[in-house]
Write an enzyme that holds these catalytic residues in place. Sequence first.
Site, short mmCIF file in Angstrom:
data_model
loop_
_atom_site.label_atom_id
_atom_site.label_comp_id
_atom_site.label_asym_id
_atom_site.label_seq_id
_atom_site.Cartn_x
_atom_site.Cartn_y
_atom_site.Cartn_z
N TYR A 139 -3.21 13.20 9.46
CA TYR A 139 -3.99 11.99 9.73
C TYR A 139 -3.45 11.29 10.98
O TYR A 139 -2.98 10.16 10.93
CB TYR A 139 -3.93 11.08 8.51
CG TYR A 139 -4.90 9.92 8.48
CD1 TYR A 139 -6.05 9.90 9.26
CD2 TYR A 139 -4.66 8.83 7.66
CE1 TYR A 139 -6.93 8.83 9.22
CE2 TYR A 139 -5.53 7.75 7.60
CZ TYR A 139 -6.66 7.76 8.39
OH TYR A 139 -7.52 6.68 8.34
N SER A 140 -3.50 12.00 12.10
CA SER A 140 -3.06 11.46 13.38
C SER A 140 -3.70 12.31 14.47
O SER A 140 -4.32 13.34 14.20
CB SER A 140 -1.53 11.47 13.50
OG SER A 140 -1.00 12.75 13.24
N GLY A 180 3.33 10.86 5.83
CA GLY A 180 1.96 11.13 5.43
C GLY A 180 1.86 12.14 4.30
O GLY A 180 2.64 12.11 3.34
N THR A 200 7.91 7.59 3.16
CA THR A 200 6.59 6.99 3.17
C THR A 200 6.58 5.81 2.22
O THR A 200 7.44 5.71 1.33
CB THR A 200 5.51 8.00 2.73
OG1 THR A 200 4.21 7.39 2.81
CG2 THR A 200 5.73 8.47 1.30
N LEU A 201 5.61 4.91 2.41
CA LEU A 201 5.39 3.81 1.47
C LEU A 201 4.16 4.06 0.60
O LEU A 201 3.83 3.24 -0.25
CB LEU A 201 5.21 2.49 2.24
CG LEU A 201 6.47 1.93 2.90
CD1 LEU A 201 6.14 0.72 3.76
CD2 LEU A 201 7.52 1.57 1.86
N SER A 202 3.48 5.18 0.82
CA SER A 202 2.28 5.51 0.05
C SER A 202 2.66 6.30 -1.20
O SER A 202 3.25 7.38 -1.12
CB SER A 202 1.32 6.35 0.91
OG SER A 202 0.36 7.00 0.09
N GLN A 205 0.73 9.72 -1.23
CA GLN A 205 1.28 10.71 -0.31
C GLN A 205 2.61 11.25 -0.83
O GLN A 205 2.88 12.45 -0.75
CB GLN A 205 1.45 10.09 1.08
CG GLN A 205 0.14 9.80 1.77
CD GLN A 205 0.32 9.12 3.11
OE1 GLN A 205 1.38 8.56 3.41
NE2 GLN A 205 -0.71 9.17 3.94
N CYS A 377 -13.41 3.73 16.48
CA CYS A 377 -12.14 4.08 17.12
C CYS A 377 -12.32 5.22 18.12
O CYS A 377 -11.66 5.25 19.17
CB CYS A 377 -11.10 4.43 16.07
SG CYS A 377 -10.46 3.00 15.17
#
Length: 427
Positions: A139-140, A180, A200-202, A205, A377
Amino acid sequence: MKHLLHSLEASLALSPVGVAVELPDGARLGDANADLRLRFRDRMAVVALAMGEIGNVGAAIVEGRVALEGSMRQLMTAAAALLKQNPTHEGPATGWQRVLLRARSMAAHTLSHDARNIQFHYDLSDDFYALWLDPRRVYSCAYYRTPDMSLAQAQEAKLDHICRKLLLRPGDRFLDIGAGWGGLLLWAAQEYGVDATGITLSRNQHAHVQRLIAERGLQGRVRMQLLDYRELQVEQPFDKIASVGMFEHVGRSQMERYFATVHRLLRPGGLLLNHGITSGGLDNPRLGAGLGDFIERYIFPGGELLHVSAVLHDMARAGLEMVDTENLRPHYARTLWAWSDALEARQDEARSVLVAQHGKERGEKALRAYRLYLAGCALAFERGWTALHQMLAVRPTGHVEDGVLKGAQSDYPFSRAYMYEGPAATH
């Protein structure tokens, strides 16, 4: 209002694509035969369109106050034509505005707020993201090394491009900040033989990558931690560090601390690859025309973009020396259009997934927001309102004899040839 409607009608006539507008009272403007149609249920949304505040029109679409028919590509072509000025030309913040912006940034980027903001976006639904990302869920920004690459091939090329820049070698201690769904973490471990740590903070994920590590038998060599970068403590620093698509979430007020933390985690002579979105404007604190407000409200709460020059300033202040910077802006435009087209093609599935997980109202709103976000975007990167930079830096050893060239003081060879030598490790 009459003057605004005349102005809007004139703007619609100049749009490269036809736009049909239906006002709340049933009156119609624009091209009656156009494929792109906007039905307004709210007068303030009409005012926003006439004023070129396209981000606020987007918010009205998300909230159901404007009904949209037509393709995202048509909508973005029309949106660009309806803007009154470049959204990066908002002008620099005044002294008091800078103080207020910094105070807001500090309040927004506590440990608890950052965790909540990350989970708001990345934990929306793994099944939803899987519908329009590549199979590795990278996702980048992809790297279209050759023009004929598919999205999946370009994402693998990006992963390899990063690993090459970092001079990854078997046994290197490698840290991926904001890992991610594990694309780079696992690629570096499997293709380059590194000992890899991701954070990660997810929650979603973290659980996903833990499953992949177990499935591939990589326990002991790859680990994923649910952790804020500020809380990571290690006995031995890392040889190489990557941060991909993460520092946009750090916040202006925390940028010096972020790079100081990276400096602490990186061994002397080691390399950092910082890959992320930067502002296209030098002074604007966020995109104008309501675009920045839209992203803050619906997509990335707490996200802040800095111009690449400001990022490099904070990087240098932390004692990291930039040795190479590459702008991949058009690559991100193409990546985003690939994501947008994939989501458009699978709208019905996406709606079913989001409604099942979040209920009808929130699910429908999320789908409308993401459709606008991805296409919007893509437009922003095409137009240069935002950019994407890979910044390669080193932590100098302080010893002029270290390195392949006298004065290098690091593993970096001070030649770019190594990044392109030999075949790429793409599959």
